[in-house]
Write a protein that holds these residues in place. Structure first.
Motif, PDB file in Angstrom:
ATOM      1  N   UNK A   1       0.833  -1.203   0.000  1.00 29.85           N
ATOM      2  CA  UNK A   1       0.000   0.000   0.000  1.00 29.85           C
ATOM      3  C   UNK A   1       0.864   1.248   0.000  1.00 29.85           C
ATOM      4  N   UNK A   2       1.958   1.206   0.722  1.00 29.87           N
ATOM      5  CA  UNK A   2       2.858   2.356   0.761  1.00 29.87           C
ATOM      6  C   UNK A   2       3.455   2.616  -0.622  1.00 29.87           C
ATOM      7  N   UNK A   3       3.853   1.564  -1.306  1.00 30.56           N
ATOM      8  CA  UNK A   3       4.417   1.699  -2.641  1.00 30.56           C
ATOM      9  C   UNK A   3       3.412   2.320  -3.589  1.00 30.56           C
ATOM     10  N   UNK A   4       2.146   1.934  -3.463  1.00 28.16           N
ATOM     11  CA  UNK A   4       1.089   2.482  -4.309  1.00 28.16           C
ATOM     12  C   UNK A   4       0.860   3.959  -3.981  1.00 28.16           C
ATOM     13  N   UNK A   5       0.857   4.293  -2.694  1.00 25.44           N
ATOM     14  CA  UNK A   5       0.596   5.667  -2.270  1.00 25.44           C
ATOM     15  C   UNK A   5       1.704   6.611  -2.693  1.00 25.44           C
ATOM     16  N   UNK A   6       2.936   6.110  -2.721  1.00 27.04           N
ATOM     17  CA  UNK A   6       4.089   6.963  -3.038  1.00 27.04           C
ATOM     18  C   UNK A   6       4.022   7.524  -4.447  1.00 27.04           C
ATOM     19  N   UNK A   7       3.240   6.893  -5.314  1.00 28.10           N
ATOM     20  CA  UNK A   7       3.145   7.354  -6.694  1.00 28.10           C
ATOM     21  C   UNK A   7       2.036   8.380  -6.879  1.00 28.10           C
ATOM     22  N   UNK A   8       1.316   8.699  -5.821  1.00 29.75           N
ATOM     23  CA  UNK A   8       0.215   9.650  -5.931  1.00 29.75           C
ATOM     24  C   UNK A   8       0.687  11.014  -6.410  1.00 29.75           C
ATOM     25  N   UNK A   9      -0.168  11.670  -7.211  1.00 31.04           N
ATOM     26  CA  UNK A   9       0.201  12.965  -7.792  1.00 31.04           C
ATOM     27  C   UNK A   9       0.496  13.998  -6.721  1.00 31.04           C
ATOM     28  N   UNK A  10      -0.312  13.995  -5.660  1.00 31.73           N
ATOM     29  CA  UNK A  10      -0.122  14.997  -4.617  1.00 31.73           C
ATOM     30  C   UNK A  10       1.201  14.793  -3.884  1.00 31.73           C
ATOM     31  N   UNK A  11       1.519  13.544  -3.552  1.00 33.87           N
ATOM     32  CA  UNK A  11       2.772  13.272  -2.849  1.00 33.87           C
ATOM     33  C   UNK A  11       3.983  13.632  -3.705  1.00 33.87           C
ATOM     34  N   UNK A  12       3.895  13.333  -5.007  1.00 30.60           N
ATOM     35  CA  UNK A  12       5.000  13.656  -5.909  1.00 30.60           C
ATOM     36  C   UNK A  12       5.199  15.159  -6.006  1.00 30.60           C
ATOM     37  N   UNK A  13       4.103  15.898  -6.137  1.00 31.72           N
ATOM     38  CA  UNK A  13       4.184  17.358  -6.227  1.00 31.72           C
ATOM     39  C   UNK A  13       4.688  17.954  -4.920  1.00 31.72           C
ATOM     40  N   UNK A  14       4.262  17.385  -3.802  1.00 34.80           N
ATOM     41  CA  UNK A  14       4.686  17.876  -2.492  1.00 34.80           C
ATOM     42  C   UNK A  14       6.203  17.733  -2.335  1.00 34.80           C
ATOM     43  N   UNK A  15       6.721  16.568  -2.726  1.00 34.20           N
ATOM     44  CA  UNK A  15       8.162  16.329  -2.628  1.00 34.20           C
ATOM     45  C   UNK A  15       8.937  17.299  -3.522  1.00 34.20           C
ATOM     46  N   UNK A  16       8.455  17.504  -4.745  1.00 30.05           N
ATOM     47  CA  UNK A  16       9.121  18.431  -5.661  1.00 30.05           C
ATOM     48  C   UNK A  16       9.090  19.856  -5.115  1.00 30.05           C
ATOM     49  N   UNK A  17       7.979  20.225  -4.489  1.00 30.34           N
ATOM     50  CA  UNK A  17       7.852  21.574  -3.934  1.00 30.34           C
ATOM     51  C   UNK A  17       8.890  21.820  -2.848  1.00 30.34           C
ATOM     52  N   UNK A  18       9.106  20.830  -1.996  1.00 27.82           N
ATOM     53  CA  UNK A  18      10.086  20.974  -0.921  1.00 27.82           C
ATOM     54  C   UNK A  18      11.496  21.186  -1.484  1.00 27.82           C
ATOM     55  N   UNK A  19      11.835  20.441  -2.529  1.00 23.13           N
ATOM     56  CA  UNK A  19      13.144  20.592  -3.156  1.00 23.13           C
ATOM     57  C   UNK A  19      13.265  21.960  -3.816  1.00 23.13           C
ATOM     58  N   UNK A  20      12.222  22.380  -4.519  1.00 21.49           N
ATOM     59  CA  UNK A  20      12.231  23.673  -5.203  1.00 21.49           C
ATOM     60  C   UNK A  20      12.429  24.814  -4.199  1.00 21.49           C
ATOM     61  N   UNK A  21      11.741  24.746  -3.076  1.00 25.45           N
ATOM     62  CA  UNK A  21      11.900  25.797  -2.056  1.00 25.45           C
ATOM     63  C   UNK A  21      13.344  25.903  -1.601  1.00 25.45           C
ATOM     64  N   UNK A  22      13.991  24.759  -1.398  1.00 17.25           N
ATOM     65  CA  UNK A  22      15.379  24.788  -0.933  1.00 17.25           C
ATOM     66  C   UNK A  22      16.303  25.387  -1.988  1.00 17.25           C
ATOM     67  N   UNK A  23      16.055  25.072  -3.254  1.00 23.55           N
ATOM     68  CA  UNK A  23      16.876  25.647  -4.328  1.00 23.55           C
ATOM     69  C   UNK A  23      16.739  27.172  -4.344  1.00 23.55           C
ATOM     70  N   UNK A  24      15.506  27.641  -4.227  1.00 24.91           N
ATOM     71  CA  UNK A  24      15.256  29.084  -4.217  1.00 24.91           C
ATOM     72  C   UNK A  24      15.942  29.735  -3.020  1.00 24.91           C
TER      73      UNK A  24
END
Length: 235
Positions: free
Chosen positions: A71-94
């Motif tokens: 179930x965790x593997x399935x959830x990790x591919x969710x659009x919201x989780x993926x966008x959330x992770x990318x957002x955190x990285x983007x904030x740090x770059x900025x």
């Protein structure tokens, strides 16, 4: 009690992070806390570290449950989780780009050089919107080409908004009780680690190197290729 944050909030947070990384991160952080001993424990609620050790043990035990891991593997591919992770990285770059500009003598807005902790998807999307607008106004002052960074931030913010938070929570609540409890467990451990890190950084406020050891590098290593710190032995 590790935290009194609402169950829904903890469950949503728990769905974003891998259990194996969380368990390994907890081993590192609790090992670090053990080295600081009573000085650190005094900054935390009574028996807090003992509760976190128990929570880590429970999380490690859950790693052996194949149904939960599937179930965790399935959830990790969710659009919201993926966008959330990318957002955190983007904030740090900025943040690092704008801090660099500030150190070179260009005045930068605090919103671009200091990251406020946000726990919900709508709040994160709003923060990205504001940062994008500020970047637009400051891009002439930044040495690196910032246009691509701005475009990336706009795209991530849109993805966060498209992945409706209410629908995501509804999906989580429709999962079996055992899976919901697992996500709640992960969210609780995550918040507990943040609490310990806050205490560690307060304890070592006069030593940037020691304070910096209290981090979530192991948990975040999926977002970059940097080597995570080695786990510390638990006391």
């Amino acid at each position: 009690m590790i935290t009194t944050l609402a169950h829904d909030e903890l469950m949503s947070m728990g769905a974003r992070y891998r259990a194996d990384y969380l368990a390994e991160q907890a081993g590192y952080t609790l090992g670090l806390a053990a080295k600081d001993g009573t000085a650190l424990a005094a900054l935390l609620p009574k028996d807090y570290l003992a509760e976190m050790k128990e929570a880590q043990a429970g999380l490690s035990a859950a790693l052996k449950d194949k149904a939960l891991m599937a179930e965790e593997s399935k959830s990790a591919t969710g659009a919201q989780n993926a966008a959330y992770a990318k957002a955190k990285v983007w904030r740090r770059k900025v943040m690092h780009r704008c801090r660099r500009a500030a150190r070179l003598g260009t005045k930068m807005p605090d919103e671009l050089t200091k990251l406020n902790d946000v726990r919900t998807v709508p709040a994160l999307a709003g923060q990205l919107d504001k940062m994008v607008k500020l970047l637009e106004s400051e891009k002439a002052s930044l040495m690196a080409d910032t246009a691509a960074l701005i475009t990336e931030g706009q795209g991530i913010a849109q993805a966060l908004k498209a992945a409706d938070a209410a629908q995501e929570l509804k999906r989580l609540k429709e999962l079996p009780q055992t899976v919901q409890a697992f996500y709640l467990q992960k969210g609780t451990v995550y918040v507990g680690l943040k609490v310990i890190n806050d205490a560690g950084r307060e304890l070592h406020a006069d030593s940037p190197e020691q304070a910096a050891a209290y981090n979530l590098s192991i948990l975040r290593r999926r977002h970059n290729n940097k080597k995570a710190p080695e786990a510390q032995p638990q006391a």
